[in-house]
Design a protein around this motif. Structure first.
Motif, short mmCIF file in Angstrom:
data_model
loop_
_atom_site.label_atom_id
_atom_site.label_comp_id
_atom_site.label_asym_id
_atom_site.label_seq_id
_atom_site.Cartn_x
_atom_site.Cartn_y
_atom_site.Cartn_z
N ALA A 51 1.01 -1.36 -0.02
CA ALA A 51 0.04 -0.09 0.00
C ALA A 51 0.91 1.06 0.03
N ARG A 52 0.54 2.24 -0.75
CA ARG A 52 1.30 3.35 -0.95
C ARG A 52 0.59 4.65 -0.63
N PRO A 53 1.20 5.62 -0.39
CA PRO A 53 0.32 6.78 0.07
C PRO A 53 -0.13 7.69 -1.42
N ALA A 54 -0.97 8.69 -1.20
CA ALA A 54 -1.46 9.07 -2.47
C ALA A 54 -0.78 10.18 -2.79
N CYS A 55 -1.05 10.52 -4.18
CA CYS A 55 -0.28 11.86 -4.76
C CYS A 55 -0.90 11.74 -6.05
N ALA A 56 -0.84 13.10 -6.63
CA ALA A 56 -1.38 13.64 -7.97
C ALA A 56 -2.99 13.22 -7.69
N GLN A 57 -3.63 13.57 -6.78
CA GLN A 57 -5.19 13.45 -6.89
C GLN A 57 -5.70 14.56 -7.20
N PRO A 58 -6.81 14.22 -7.85
CA PRO A 58 -7.76 15.39 -8.64
C PRO A 58 -8.44 16.24 -7.46
N ALA A 59 -8.69 17.24 -7.60
CA ALA A 59 -9.83 17.90 -6.52
C ALA A 59 -11.06 17.42 -6.53
N GLU A 60 -11.76 16.86 -7.50
CA GLU A 60 -12.95 16.23 -7.32
C GLU A 60 -12.98 14.80 -7.93
N ALA A 61 -13.70 13.77 -7.53
CA ALA A 61 -13.78 12.51 -7.73
C ALA A 61 -14.02 12.51 -9.41
N GLU A 156 9.87 9.97 -3.32
CA GLU A 156 10.37 8.52 -3.39
C GLU A 156 9.47 7.70 -2.83
N GLU A 157 8.62 8.15 -1.75
CA GLU A 157 7.56 7.21 -1.30
C GLU A 157 6.40 6.58 -2.11
N HIS A 158 6.52 7.18 -3.30
CA HIS A 158 5.62 7.00 -4.35
C HIS A 158 6.12 6.20 -5.30
N GLY A 159 7.24 5.76 -5.29
CA GLY A 159 7.93 5.05 -6.50
C GLY A 159 8.53 5.98 -7.54
N THR A 171 0.58 6.41 -7.95
CA THR A 171 -0.38 7.65 -7.10
C THR A 171 -1.04 6.98 -5.83
N GLY A 172 -0.63 5.73 -5.87
CA GLY A 172 -1.41 5.20 -4.45
C GLY A 172 -2.63 4.31 -4.88
N THR A 173 -3.08 4.39 -6.22
CA THR A 173 -4.00 3.73 -6.88
C THR A 173 -3.47 2.95 -8.19
N GLY A 201 11.24 1.33 -9.02
CA GLY A 201 10.02 1.35 -8.44
C GLY A 201 8.89 0.37 -8.76
N PRO A 202 7.76 0.49 -8.31
CA PRO A 202 6.71 -0.56 -8.86
C PRO A 202 6.10 -0.48 -10.26
N CYS A 203 6.38 0.81 -10.76
CA CYS A 203 6.05 0.89 -12.26
C CYS A 203 6.88 0.89 -13.31
N VAL A 204 7.95 0.14 -13.03
CA VAL A 204 9.19 -0.02 -14.05
C VAL A 204 9.15 -1.60 -14.23
N GLU A 205 8.96 -1.96 -15.59
CA GLU A 205 8.95 -3.21 -15.83
C GLU A 205 10.56 -3.77 -15.73
N ASN A 206 10.55 -5.04 -15.02
CA ASN A 206 11.46 -6.03 -14.98
C ASN A 206 12.30 -6.57 -16.40
#
Length: 210
Positions: A51-61, A156-159, A171-173, A201-206
């Motif tokens: 589980a990762r903290p959120a970032c780059a979140q829109p102001a509205e859903a 860094e905590e968001h990979g 982004t946490g999602t 990070g979690p988003c880079v292909e091995n």
């Protein structure tokens, strides 16, 4: 006896009202505006399922298209260059041999949140391009790209991983990744890799193998 029945009826009415989820004053609870949580497998060192903290979140859903349906298959993998990878003609045992490169599948809701996050990321990276100052091969200094992502709360905590024009973050999602150079700016939304490239990070292909 009549009084006893009246008390019982009043108690049943109170229980029914409470079960309906209505708050005092007749107001109902509003739907959550929070992004859907990322897949929560048991955490392990370097695991993309943490589980990762959120970032780059829109102001509205964001709105989820009513016709959207969840896909059972993972998104096409994107390599460290930010471009989709070709898998050939489906050789025998390809899936087993490349399971470590699979991405987590995304629900329509997660894709909608990811698309909204990608729009914010693109806007910040466009500012980097507009400012100019690209170096070799059109790539911008990594610290400038990192600073742009940091304005969205991504660190860094968001990979966050940046290398030779490629960038990625979680982004946490979802993962948002792509390329930012003098000549191009791309953004892609996908799930985290089962076994990402070590040290990134979690988003880079091995790019390794088993």
């Amino acid at each position: 006896m009549l009084i006893g029945r009246s008390v019982t009826a009043a108690a049943l009415l109170a229980l029914t009202t409470a079960a309906c989820g209505t708050q005092p004053g007749g107001e109902r609870t509003a739907p959550s505006q929070s992004p859907p949580p990322s897949a929560g497998a048991q955490p392990s060192s370097g695991s993309s399922a943490e589980a990762r903290p959120a970032c780059a979140q829109p102001a509205e859903a964001p709105a989820v298209p009513p016709s959207a349906t969840a896909s059972a298959s993972a998104s096409p993998p994107a390599g460290p260059d930010g471009r989709p990878e070709q898998h050939g003609d489906g050789a025998p045992h390809y899936a087993e041999n490349h399971a470590y490169r699979m991405q987590a599948s995304l629900t329509p809701e997660k894709r909608a949140w990811g698309a909204a996050s990608a729009k914010l990321v693109r806007a910040e990276l466009e500012k980097v391009r507009e400012a100019g100052g690209a170096g070799a091969y059109g790539a911008f200094p990594e610290e400038r790209v990192a600073a742009a992502l940091a304005r969205l709360g991504c660190g860094e905590e968001h990979g966050v991983h940046i290398s030779d024009g490629f960038y990625s973050l979680h982004t946490g999602t979802v993962c948002v990744s792509g390329r930012v150079t003098r000549d191009e700016l791309t953004t892609g939304v996908h799930g985290a890799y089962a076994e990402p490239q070590p040290g990134t990070g979690p988003c880079v292909e091995n790019r390794g193998g088993h």
